[in-house]
Design a protein around this motif. Sequence first.
Motif, PDB file in Angstrom:
ATOM      1  N   TYR A  11       0.837  -1.201   0.000  1.00 13.28           N
ATOM      2  CA  TYR A  11       0.000   0.000   0.000  1.00 13.28           C
ATOM      3  C   TYR A  11       0.878   1.260   0.000  1.00 13.28           C
ATOM      4  CZ  TYR A  11      -3.557  -3.373   1.452  1.00 13.28           C
ATOM      5  OH  TYR A  11      -4.394  -4.455   1.528  1.00 13.28           O
ATOM      6  N   VAL A  12       1.937   1.242   0.780  1.00 10.92           N
ATOM      7  CA  VAL A  12       2.888   2.362   0.765  1.00 10.92           C
ATOM      8  C   VAL A  12       3.558   2.432  -0.600  1.00 10.92           C
ATOM      9  CG1 VAL A  12       4.997   3.315   1.778  1.00 10.92           C
ATOM     10  CG2 VAL A  12       3.312   2.160   3.254  1.00 10.92           C
ATOM     11  N   ARG A  13       3.970   1.254  -1.089  1.00  7.14           N
ATOM     12  CA  ARG A  13       4.725   1.241  -2.342  1.00  7.14           C
ATOM     13  C   ARG A  13       3.894   1.747  -3.513  1.00  7.14           C
ATOM     14  NH1 ARG A  13       7.189  -3.374  -6.160  1.00  7.14           N
ATOM     15  NH2 ARG A  13       8.918  -2.133  -6.965  1.00  7.14           N
ATOM     16  N   ARG A  14       2.580   1.414  -3.562  1.00  7.35           N
ATOM     17  CA  ARG A  14       1.775   1.867  -4.709  1.00  7.35           C
ATOM     18  C   ARG A  14       1.708   3.395  -4.751  1.00  7.35           C
ATOM     19  NH1 ARG A  14      -4.596   1.924  -3.338  1.00  7.35           N
ATOM     20  NH2 ARG A  14      -4.809   2.078  -5.579  1.00  7.35           N
ATOM     21  N   VAL A  15       1.670   4.020  -3.564  1.00  4.42           N
ATOM     22  CA  VAL A  15       1.646   5.486  -3.528  1.00  4.42           C
ATOM     23  C   VAL A  15       3.007   6.041  -3.954  1.00  4.42           C
ATOM     24  CG1 VAL A  15       1.352   7.514  -2.066  1.00  4.42           C
ATOM     25  CG2 VAL A  15      -0.161   5.529  -1.763  1.00  4.42           C
ATOM     26  N   ALA A  16       4.087   5.461  -3.425  1.00  2.00           N
ATOM     27  CA  ALA A  16       5.433   5.946  -3.759  1.00  2.00           C
ATOM     28  C   ALA A  16       5.692   5.837  -5.265  1.00  2.00           C
ATOM     29  CB  ALA A  16       6.492   5.152  -2.974  1.00  2.00           C
ATOM     30  N   ILE A  61      -4.988   9.139   5.468  1.00  6.50           N
ATOM     31  CA  ILE A  61      -4.875   7.702   5.690  1.00  6.50           C
ATOM     32  C   ILE A  61      -5.553   6.993   4.520  1.00  6.50           C
ATOM     33  CG2 ILE A  61      -5.539   5.797   7.232  1.00  6.50           C
ATOM     34  CD1 ILE A  61      -5.893   7.849   9.444  1.00  6.50           C
ATOM     35  N   ASP A  62      -5.049   5.803   4.179  1.00  7.45           N
ATOM     36  CA  ASP A  62      -5.670   4.914   3.182  1.00  7.45           C
ATOM     37  C   ASP A  62      -5.080   5.221   1.803  1.00  7.45           C
ATOM     38  OD1 ASP A  62      -8.198   2.948   2.633  1.00  7.45           O
ATOM     39  OD2 ASP A  62      -7.910   4.340   0.977  1.00  7.45           O
ATOM     40  N   SER A  63      -4.434   4.220   1.221  1.00 10.85           N
ATOM     41  CA  SER A  63      -3.694   4.461  -0.026  1.00 10.85           C
ATOM     42  C   SER A  63      -4.601   4.936  -1.159  1.00 10.85           C
ATOM     43  CB  SER A  63      -2.918   3.210  -0.440  1.00 10.85           C
ATOM     44  OG  SER A  63      -3.770   2.137  -0.771  1.00 10.85           O
ATOM     45  N   THR A  64      -5.822   4.397  -1.249  1.00 10.57           N
ATOM     46  CA  THR A  64      -6.696   4.817  -2.351  1.00 10.57           C
ATOM     47  C   THR A  64      -7.155   6.258  -2.163  1.00 10.57           C
ATOM     48  OG1 THR A  64      -7.419   2.529  -2.677  1.00 10.57           O
ATOM     49  CG2 THR A  64      -8.806   4.249  -3.633  1.00 10.57           C
ATOM     50  N   LEU A  65      -7.504   6.628  -0.924  1.00 16.44           N
ATOM     51  CA  LEU A  65      -7.908   8.014  -0.677  1.00 16.44           C
ATOM     52  C   LEU A  65      -6.733   8.967  -0.852  1.00 16.44           C
ATOM     53  CD1 LEU A  65     -10.287   7.564   2.406  1.00 16.44           C
ATOM     54  CD2 LEU A  65     -10.931   7.968   0.025  1.00 16.44           C
ATOM     55  N   ILE A  66      -5.542   8.530  -0.477  1.00 19.12           N
ATOM     56  CA  ILE A  66      -4.345   9.358  -0.687  1.00 19.12           C
ATOM     57  C   ILE A  66      -4.145   9.602  -2.185  1.00 19.12           C
ATOM     58  CG2 ILE A  66      -1.805   9.260  -0.603  1.00 19.12           C
ATOM     59  CD1 ILE A  66      -2.133   7.966   2.221  1.00 19.12           C
ATOM     60  N   LEU A  67      -4.299   8.548  -2.984  1.00 18.60           N
ATOM     61  CA  LEU A  67      -4.150   8.724  -4.434  1.00 18.60           C
ATOM     62  C   LEU A  67      -5.278   9.580  -4.995  1.00 18.60           C
ATOM     63  CD1 LEU A  67      -2.872   5.149  -5.318  1.00 18.60           C
ATOM     64  CD2 LEU A  67      -1.562   7.288  -5.464  1.00 18.60           C
ATOM     65  N   ASP A  68      -6.499   9.423  -4.466  1.00 20.82           N
ATOM     66  CA  ASP A  68      -7.609  10.305  -4.885  1.00 20.82           C
ATOM     67  C   ASP A  68      -7.237  11.765  -4.610  1.00 20.82           C
ATOM     68  OD1 ASP A  68      -9.184   8.198  -5.725  1.00 20.82           O
ATOM     69  OD2 ASP A  68     -10.588   8.290  -4.046  1.00 20.82           O
ATOM     70  N   TYR A  69      -6.665  12.015  -3.426  1.00 20.57           N
ATOM     71  CA  TYR A  69      -6.245  13.383  -3.075  1.00 20.57           C
ATOM     72  C   TYR A  69      -5.206  13.890  -4.082  1.00 20.57           C
ATOM     73  CZ  TYR A  69      -3.650  17.098  -0.769  1.00 20.57           C
ATOM     74  OH  TYR A  69      -3.004  18.269  -0.508  1.00 20.57           O
ATOM     75  N   CYS A  70      -4.225  13.051  -4.373  1.00 16.47           N
ATOM     76  CA  CYS A  70      -3.152  13.488  -5.278  1.00 16.47           C
ATOM     77  C   CYS A  70      -3.698  13.761  -6.684  1.00 16.47           C
ATOM     78  CB  CYS A  70      -2.042  12.436  -5.314  1.00 16.47           C
ATOM     79  SG  CYS A  70      -1.166  12.235  -3.737  1.00 16.47           S
ATOM     80  N   VAL A  71      -4.577  12.885  -7.169  1.00 13.34           N
ATOM     81  CA  VAL A  71      -5.142  13.093  -8.512  1.00 13.34           C
ATOM     82  C   VAL A  71      -5.964  14.385  -8.544  1.00 13.34           C
ATOM     83  CG1 VAL A  71      -6.811  12.176 -10.184  1.00 13.34           C
ATOM     84  CG2 VAL A  71      -5.100  10.654  -9.165  1.00 13.34           C
ATOM     85  N   ALA A  72      -6.675  14.664  -7.446  1.00 10.28           N
ATOM     86  CA  ALA A  72      -7.537  15.855  -7.423  1.00 10.28           C
ATOM     87  C   ALA A  72      -6.747  17.149  -7.300  1.00 10.28           C
ATOM     88  CB  ALA A  72      -8.538  15.748  -6.262  1.00 10.28           C
ATOM     89  N   ALA A 156      -3.820   1.570 -11.882  1.00 11.67           N
ATOM     90  CA  ALA A 156      -4.213   0.163 -11.779  1.00 11.67           C
ATOM     91  C   ALA A 156      -3.028  -0.752 -12.095  1.00 11.67           C
ATOM     92  CB  ALA A 156      -5.387  -0.128 -12.713  1.00 11.67           C
ATOM     93  N   ASP A 157      -2.223  -0.372 -13.076  1.00 11.14           N
ATOM     94  CA  ASP A 157      -1.010  -1.154 -13.375  1.00 11.14           C
ATOM     95  C   ASP A 157      -0.087  -1.195 -12.171  1.00 11.14           C
ATOM     96  OD1 ASP A 157      -1.591  -1.403 -16.294  1.00 11.14           O
ATOM     97  OD2 ASP A 157      -1.295   0.765 -16.252  1.00 11.14           O
ATOM     98  N   ILE A 158       0.081  -0.031 -11.548  1.00 10.18           N
ATOM     99  CA  ILE A 158       0.972   0.055 -10.389  1.00 10.18           C
ATOM    100  C   ILE A 158       0.456  -0.850  -9.268  1.00 10.18           C
ATOM    101  CG2 ILE A 158       1.806   1.619  -8.580  1.00 10.18           C
ATOM    102  CD1 ILE A 158       1.774   3.851 -10.796  1.00 10.18           C
ATOM    103  N   ALA A 159      -0.858  -0.814  -9.036  1.00 16.10           N
ATOM    104  CA  ALA A 159      -1.432  -1.655  -7.979  1.00 16.10           C
ATOM    105  C   ALA A 159      -1.202  -3.134  -8.279  1.00 16.10           C
ATOM    106  CB  ALA A 159      -2.917  -1.353  -7.829  1.00 16.10           C
ATOM    107  N   ALA A 160      -1.424  -3.529  -9.519  1.00 19.68           N
ATOM    108  CA  ALA A 160      -1.274  -4.949  -9.873  1.00 19.68           C
ATOM    109  C   ALA A 160       0.164  -5.415  -9.678  1.00 19.68           C
ATOM    110  CB  ALA A 160      -1.739  -5.187 -11.314  1.00 19.68           C
TER     111      ALA A 160
END
Lengths: 211, 211
Positions: A11-16, A61-72, A156-160
Amino acid sequence: MQLIGMLDSPYVRRVAVALIAAGVPFEHKPISLFRHIDQFSAINPLLKAPTLVTDDGTVLIDSTLILDYCVATVPAMRALTPANPQDLPRALRLAGVALAVMEKAVQQHYERALRPADKRHQPWVDRIAGQLHQGLAALDRELPPAGFIAGPLGLADIAAACALGFVTGTIGDLVDVAPYPNLAAFAARAEALPAFRAAPAVDGVTAALAL
Amino acid sequence: MQLIGMLDSPYVRRVAVALIAAGVPFEHKPISLFRHIDQFSAINPLLKAPTLVTDDGTVLIDSTLILDYCVATVPAMRALTPANPQDLPRALRLAGVALAVMEKAVQQHYERALRPADKRHQPWVDRIAGQLHQGLAALDRELPPAGFIAGPLGLADIAAACALGFVTGTIGDLVDVAPYPNLAAFAARAEALPAFRAAPAVDGVTAALAL
């Protein structure tokens, strides 16, 4: 902004990897949820990794919400979302399958790492192992045999790729990934990219600042 | 679209309440991950709730990604995201804290419900109970004393109320929520709304189609 957590967490790595791939500057603090509890607690007493501290001090907190924040909030991050809206459902599906693989792999790891042998429960292990293999099979079946899900590398590629990296790196002795050669080839394509190499799936700091 | 899963899951419920609150039509199939495994597996062999089956048949997993899909594709859902971008970090922070509360509460529930007594591990229970209380305390401290987080009801409000609903409904005998009166009052305001009453936190079907 600061990304808090060890890269041995998928989860950390997908954000990094996402931040590095998009060229977004950040400071990485590889603080462990288990070995550096006091230090982690001072930043986020919920003890959840990844934690993202925004430039205005909000603790996310939460990798998906963190990525949502970054995309927004960071225009460069949008390059990691499908350019064609028609690709969105499939990308979100595969990201969700990848998150399920991460969850079941972390549960399998925790069952072994955080419990003495006499506290492990085989029916639970069997259940999550079954779910893990269903997830790996879905990724193997649905990921493209060349390139990435929606053209250029995306979330999605990064997550996989991070999901498979965690499975092979942390519970590789428990899970046979030989039945999933298409997933393995996909992940190898991703792991060869600079953004993945800059954030290896081990304890340690990203090479992000050196890019 | 179809929402698959029981409303006793806070993750299923947050999606159901959001769809109802936004006036989005959907079919709810209250299929259990434990009692109806064959039926669930035929739709999603990963056995993850919520599962959302889109109108074109894509099978989505993970409540946050499902909501991301709905916000991206159904214009009415945008009313559940902050109208003012300045409110976004706080809304995402509180949604993340609510998800952490759900996760720790589900882990505490599973430790009791899915393991015989001699397979429970007290250090693990103590760790997740500590995280759960940190999350409840953060919600209690940071949620507004009147109204909702960013004005009208939004996704973060729904997550926070569903998190407390699961804690009190499922592990209320294990967790004293008396220290969190602001959170309790916030959740009571939410639970009084039609969208929450149409999707009660128990086994059963939403009243969505009757609205």
